[in-house]
Design a protein around this motif. Structure first.
Motif, PDB file in Angstrom:
ATOM      1  N   ASP A  84       0.817  -1.224   0.000  1.00  0.00           N
ATOM      2  CA  ASP A  84       0.000   0.000   0.000  1.00  0.00           C
ATOM      3  C   ASP A  84       0.850   1.273   0.000  1.00  0.00           C
ATOM      4  O   ASP A  84       0.339   2.377   0.122  1.00  0.00           O
ATOM      5  N   GLY A  85       2.166   1.134  -0.112  1.00  0.00           N
ATOM      6  CA  GLY A  85       3.061   2.285  -0.217  1.00  0.00           C
ATOM      7  C   GLY A  85       3.609   2.801   1.096  1.00  0.00           C
ATOM      8  O   GLY A  85       4.402   3.740   1.102  1.00  0.00           O
ATOM      9  N   ALA A  86       3.210   2.215   2.221  1.00  0.00           N
ATOM     10  CA  ALA A  86       3.740   2.648   3.517  1.00  0.00           C
ATOM     11  C   ALA A  86       5.144   2.084   3.716  1.00  0.00           C
ATOM     12  O   ALA A  86       5.455   0.987   3.260  1.00  0.00           O
ATOM     13  N   GLU A  87       5.993   2.829   4.409  1.00  0.00           N
ATOM     14  CA  GLU A  87       7.339   2.341   4.701  1.00  0.00           C
ATOM     15  C   GLU A  87       7.256   1.103   5.593  1.00  0.00           C
ATOM     16  O   GLU A  87       6.455   1.055   6.524  1.00  0.00           O
ATOM     17  N   PHE A  88       8.092   0.089   5.298  1.00  0.00           N
ATOM     18  CA  PHE A  88       8.148  -1.104   6.146  1.00  0.00           C
ATOM     19  C   PHE A  88       8.860  -0.716   7.430  1.00  0.00           C
ATOM     20  O   PHE A  88      10.071  -0.548   7.462  1.00  0.00           O
ATOM     21  N   SER A  89       8.083  -0.528   8.486  1.00  0.00           N
ATOM     22  CA  SER A  89       8.586  -0.095   9.780  1.00  0.00           C
ATOM     23  C   SER A  89       7.864  -0.901  10.848  1.00  0.00           C
ATOM     24  O   SER A  89       6.638  -0.906  10.890  1.00  0.00           O
ATOM     25  N   VAL A  90       8.617  -1.573  11.724  1.00  0.00           N
ATOM     26  CA  VAL A  90       8.049  -2.504  12.687  1.00  0.00           C
ATOM     27  C   VAL A  90       8.570  -2.205  14.083  1.00  0.00           C
ATOM     28  O   VAL A  90       9.767  -1.966  14.266  1.00  0.00           O
TER      29      VAL A  90
END
Length: 108
Positions: A67-73
């Motif tokens: 969905d275009g969001a940065e992969f951040s966990v």
């Protein structure tokens, strides 16, 4: 693929593992041309981001979700990715760290 039982060999074709106890980047792993898995485990207060490199590890580009969001966990879990272009590298980077140990695994 992982392991069928404890003590058995890992069945994944390629595996990179490590841990973060502070900010910094993990090792690059070639994921291009395939689906891959990302696992974070441990007890920690930290934020981990994914990064791609399209030039042999010289330049890091933020990885994004579908969905275009940065992969951040910021919590333990497992995720899958897919990178159709051969030769693309992926790594995890601990962007912020407060406490604990973040164990990580990338496999394909």
């Amino acid at each position: 693929m992982g392991k069928i039982a404890s003590g058995q060999p890992d069945l994944a074709r390629r595996v990179a593992t490590g841990s973060f106890t502070g900010t910094g980047a993990g090792a690059w792993m070639e994921v291009g041309g395939s689906a891959f898995n990302v696992v974070l485990s441990g007890t920690f207060v930290a934020t981990v981001v994914g990064e791609y490199s399209f030039d042999g590890g010289v330049t890091a580009v933020p990885a994004t979700t579908r969905d275009g969001a940065e992969f951040s966990v910021a919590a333990p879990g497992a995720w899958t990715g897919e990178q159709p272009e051969p030769g693309v590298l992926f790594r995890l980077r601990c962007a912020s760290f407060t406490s604990g140990t973040v164990a990580w695994r990338i496999s394909r």
